[in-house]
Design a protein around this motif. Structure first.
Motif, PDB file in Angstrom:
ATOM      1  N   GLU A   1      -1.131 -11.155   1.136  1.00  0.00           N
ATOM      2  CA  GLU A   1      -2.536 -11.316   0.741  1.00  0.00           C
ATOM      3  C   GLU A   1      -2.773 -10.701  -0.646  1.00  0.00           C
ATOM      4  OE1 GLU A   1      -5.275 -10.832   3.996  1.00  0.00           O
ATOM      5  OE2 GLU A   1      -6.908 -10.321   2.633  1.00  0.00           O
ATOM      6  N   ILE A   2      -2.123  -9.566  -0.904  1.00  0.00           N
ATOM      7  CA  ILE A   2      -2.275  -8.918  -2.228  1.00  0.00           C
ATOM      8  C   ILE A   2      -1.783  -9.871  -3.325  1.00  0.00           C
ATOM      9  CG2 ILE A   2      -1.413  -7.040  -3.714  1.00  0.00           C
ATOM     10  CD1 ILE A   2      -1.378  -5.253  -1.195  1.00  0.00           C
TER      11      ILE A   2
ATOM     12  N   VAL B   1      -6.690   0.411 -10.833  1.00  0.00           N
ATOM     13  CA  VAL B   1      -6.951   1.673 -10.123  1.00  0.00           C
ATOM     14  C   VAL B   1      -6.654   1.477  -8.635  1.00  0.00           C
ATOM     15  CG1 VAL B   1      -8.629   3.508  -9.668  1.00  0.00           C
ATOM     16  CG2 VAL B   1      -8.811   2.147 -11.772  1.00  0.00           C
ATOM     17  N   ASN B   2      -5.520   1.993  -8.197  1.00  0.00           N
ATOM     18  CA  ASN B   2      -5.139   1.900  -6.778  1.00  0.00           C
ATOM     19  C   ASN B   2      -5.828   3.027  -6.037  1.00  0.00           C
ATOM     20  OD1 ASN B   2      -3.394  -0.318  -6.161  1.00  0.00           O
ATOM     21  ND2 ASN B   2      -1.922   0.576  -7.589  1.00  0.00           N
ATOM     22  N   ASN B   3      -6.969   2.676  -5.437  1.00  0.00           N
ATOM     23  CA  ASN B   3      -7.826   3.710  -4.837  1.00  0.00           C
ATOM     24  C   ASN B   3      -7.981   3.574  -3.322  1.00  0.00           C
ATOM     25  OD1 ASN B   3     -10.345   5.563  -4.709  1.00  0.00           O
ATOM     26  ND2 ASN B   3     -11.105   3.575  -4.023  1.00  0.00           N
ATOM     27  N   ALA B   4      -7.880   2.356  -2.787  1.00  0.00           N
ATOM     28  CA  ALA B   4      -8.159   2.171  -1.346  1.00  0.00           C
ATOM     29  C   ALA B   4      -7.277   3.105  -0.520  1.00  0.00           C
ATOM     30  CB  ALA B   4      -7.906   0.732  -0.941  1.00  0.00           C
TER      31      ALA B   4
ATOM     32  N   VAL C   1      -1.455   0.748   3.288  1.00  0.00           N
ATOM     33  CA  VAL C   1      -2.633   0.778   2.399  1.00  0.00           C
ATOM     34  C   VAL C   1      -2.494   1.866   1.329  1.00  0.00           C
ATOM     35  CG1 VAL C   1      -5.147   1.101   2.274  1.00  0.00           C
ATOM     36  CG2 VAL C   1      -4.128  -0.084   4.247  1.00  0.00           C
ATOM     37  N   ASN C   2      -2.050   3.065   1.753  1.00  0.00           N
ATOM     38  CA  ASN C   2      -2.067   4.212   0.833  1.00  0.00           C
ATOM     39  C   ASN C   2      -0.889   4.248  -0.131  1.00  0.00           C
ATOM     40  OD1 ASN C   2      -4.139   4.803   2.550  1.00  0.00           O
ATOM     41  ND2 ASN C   2      -3.465   6.847   3.085  1.00  0.00           N
ATOM     42  N   SER C   3       0.224   3.587   0.220  1.00  0.00           N
ATOM     43  CA  SER C   3       1.343   3.616  -0.727  1.00  0.00           C
ATOM     44  C   SER C   3       1.969   2.255  -0.990  1.00  0.00           C
ATOM     45  CB  SER C   3       2.413   4.637  -0.327  1.00  0.00           C
ATOM     46  OG  SER C   3       2.564   4.747   1.051  1.00  0.00           O
ATOM     47  N   MET C   4       2.320   1.493   0.054  1.00  0.00           N
ATOM     48  CA  MET C   4       3.004   0.214  -0.208  1.00  0.00           C
ATOM     49  C   MET C   4       2.148  -0.709  -1.092  1.00  0.00           C
ATOM     50  SD  MET C   4       5.822   0.835   1.088  1.00  0.00           S
ATOM     51  CE  MET C   4       6.570  -0.674   0.527  1.00  0.00           C
ATOM     52  N   ALA C   5       0.838  -0.699  -0.857  1.00  0.00           N
ATOM     53  CA  ALA C   5      -0.052  -1.571  -1.656  1.00  0.00           C
ATOM     54  C   ALA C   5       0.100  -1.291  -3.153  1.00  0.00           C
ATOM     55  CB  ALA C   5      -1.503  -1.362  -1.221  1.00  0.00           C
ATOM     56  N   HIS C   6       0.392  -0.020  -3.501  1.00  0.00           N
ATOM     57  CA  HIS C   6       0.558   0.316  -4.924  1.00  0.00           C
ATOM     58  C   HIS C   6       1.733  -0.467  -5.524  1.00  0.00           C
ATOM     59  CE1 HIS C   6      -1.659   4.460  -4.700  1.00  0.00           C
ATOM     60  NE2 HIS C   6      -2.128   3.629  -3.796  1.00  0.00           N
ATOM     61  N   PHE C   7       2.816  -0.581  -4.732  1.00  0.00           N
ATOM     62  CA  PHE C   7       3.989  -1.325  -5.216  1.00  0.00           C
ATOM     63  C   PHE C   7       3.599  -2.773  -5.532  1.00  0.00           C
ATOM     64  CE2 PHE C   7       5.891   2.211  -3.052  1.00  0.00           C
ATOM     65  CZ  PHE C   7       7.108   2.438  -3.680  1.00  0.00           C
ATOM     66  N   TRP C   8       2.824  -3.381  -4.594  1.00  0.00           N
ATOM     67  CA  TRP C   8       2.541  -4.820  -4.741  1.00  0.00           C
ATOM     68  C   TRP C   8       1.527  -5.088  -5.849  1.00  0.00           C
ATOM     69  CZ3 TRP C   8       6.677  -4.707  -2.498  1.00  0.00           C
ATOM     70  CH2 TRP C   8       6.903  -4.237  -1.231  1.00  0.00           C
ATOM     71  N   THR C   9       0.486  -4.257  -5.943  1.00  0.00           N
ATOM     72  CA  THR C   9      -0.511  -4.512  -6.998  1.00  0.00           C
ATOM     73  C   THR C   9       0.118  -4.277  -8.376  1.00  0.00           C
ATOM     74  OG1 THR C   9      -1.306  -2.243  -6.793  1.00  0.00           O
ATOM     75  CG2 THR C   9      -2.560  -3.923  -5.604  1.00  0.00           C
TER      76      THR C   9
END
Ligand SMILES: NC(=O)c1ccc[n+]([C@@H]2O[C@H](COP(=O)([O-])OP(=O)(O)OC[C@H]3O[C@@H](n4cnc5c(N)ncnc54)[C@H](O)[C@@H]3O)[C@@H](O)[C@H]2O)c1
Length: 311
Positions: free
Chosen positions: A106-107, A125-128, A150-158
């Motif tokens: 989805e990201i 800004v990876n804030n969520a 949400v807190n870490s893996m999402a940072h890799f993808w964004t």
């Protein structure tokens, strides 16, 4: 080819000269007002994840007030629309996208949509973030996985989605909202701490990689705040509020936006955290644990209620 003694001597000299230079630079910067050093972001597009609430919403509004175009992501559609309405009230340019940051596909899909809409994100800004708030053995497996997602893996993808364009232009900024729980472990926050340590480690490695690539126009900022009064950690009490106060959300958001504008690499809020982290590096583990215990680290989470509903 093996390094010659002459090359090693030269490298040592260079390192010593830069050591003095960086110490002097840091000292001189103490006396230069931040407002003189702030970059202009009127041509920038800022993407804030988790912009529907708390410091995400406040940072988005503050970035918009500085003249940037805003892209807001959140799982809660109604909440980001409310943030967008606030921004539009004073003529800010804003675009909203519903995105569940626990889902990699989805990201990538939403990131593609952002690009197709002609938006070139230059400040990410990876804030969520989410918190389970239970002792480790009581944490449901799915919440541990979601917290990491949400807190870490999402940072890799964004970052994977938006960094290449920043690198091409040698212009951009990646901001990781981590936590003081990404520097020191806390009883009752094992999954949260692990996710935030990961975010801190990701940022640090990225800093080195960007430096090795010579991309001096792409900046990074990692933010490690103590508890903030947004409601995410509702119920948590600090034992010594004069030393370690619960941080005001408006102050935290302003401090982060200002740090981005001066390209500050590392931000701990409040400042006393720099002192505690230095102690952690120097003292024997049992003493560090004793100090953490004294500060309330074992009992902070006993009164935790959190938000009524987790995403
Ligand atoms: N509040 C604190 O005490 C505190 C302390 C240190 C660090 N932080 C960090 O700061 C950041 C913001 O915290 P806050 O207090 O403003 O939190 P908050 O709960 O007010 O806001 C978090 C936002 O993230 C969104 N979100 C949650 N899961 C999502 C998902 N799967 N996909 C998309 N969006 C999602 C929520 O809808 C919400 O709008 C978080 O990363 C948090 O871990 C908070």
């Amino acid at each position: 080819m093996a390094e010659t003694p002459a090359e090693l001597a030269l490298e040592t000299l260079k390192t010593l000269i830069f050591t003095v230079y960086y110490l002097l630079e840091a000292f001189i910067l103490l006396f230069i007002p931040w407002s003189w050093r702030m970059k202009d972001i009127t041509e920038d597009t800022v993407l804030v994840t988790g912009a529907g609430s708390g410091i995400g919403r406040l940072m988005a509004i503050k970035f918009a007030k500085k003249g940037a175009k805003l892209v807001l992501w959140d799982i809660n559609e109604t909440a980001i629309e409310e943030t967008a309405t606030e921004i539009k009230k004073y003529g800010g340019r804003v675009f909203t996208y519903k995105c569940d940051l626990s889902k990699r596909d989805e990201i990538y899909t939403v990131a593609e949509k952002v690009k197709q809409d002609g938006l070139d994100v230059t400040i990410l800004v990876n804030n969520a973030g989410i918190v389970t708030g239970k002792k480790y053995l009581d944490c449901p497996d799915n919440m541990i996985e979601k917290t990491m997602a949400v807190n870490s893996m999402a940072h890799f993808w964004t970052v994977k989605a938006f960094l290449p364009s920043m690198l091409r232009k040698n212009h951009g900024h990646i901001v990781s909202i981590a936590s003081s729980a990404g520097l020191v472990g806390v009883t009752g926050l094992a999954d949260y701490c692990a996710s935030k340590f990961a975010a801190v480690g990701f940022d640090e490695s990225l800093k080195y990689e960007l430096n090795a690539m010579g991309k001096d126009g792409v900046h990074t900022t990692v933010v490690c705040p103590y508890y903030i009064n947004t409601g995410m950690f509702e119920g948590v009490k600090t034992r010594f509020p004069k030393v370690l106060p619960i941080v005001n959300q408006d102050y935290a958001a302003s401090r982060i936006v200002d740090a981005v504008l001066i390209n500050q690499e590392i931000v701990y809020i409040p400042r006393v955290l720099y002192f505690f982290l230095a102690l952690k590096g120097l003292l024997p583990f049992h003493l560090t644990r004793l100090i953490c215990e004294f500060m309330g680290n074992q009992t902070f989470m006993d009164t935790f209620r959190g938000r009524a509903k987790q995403n």
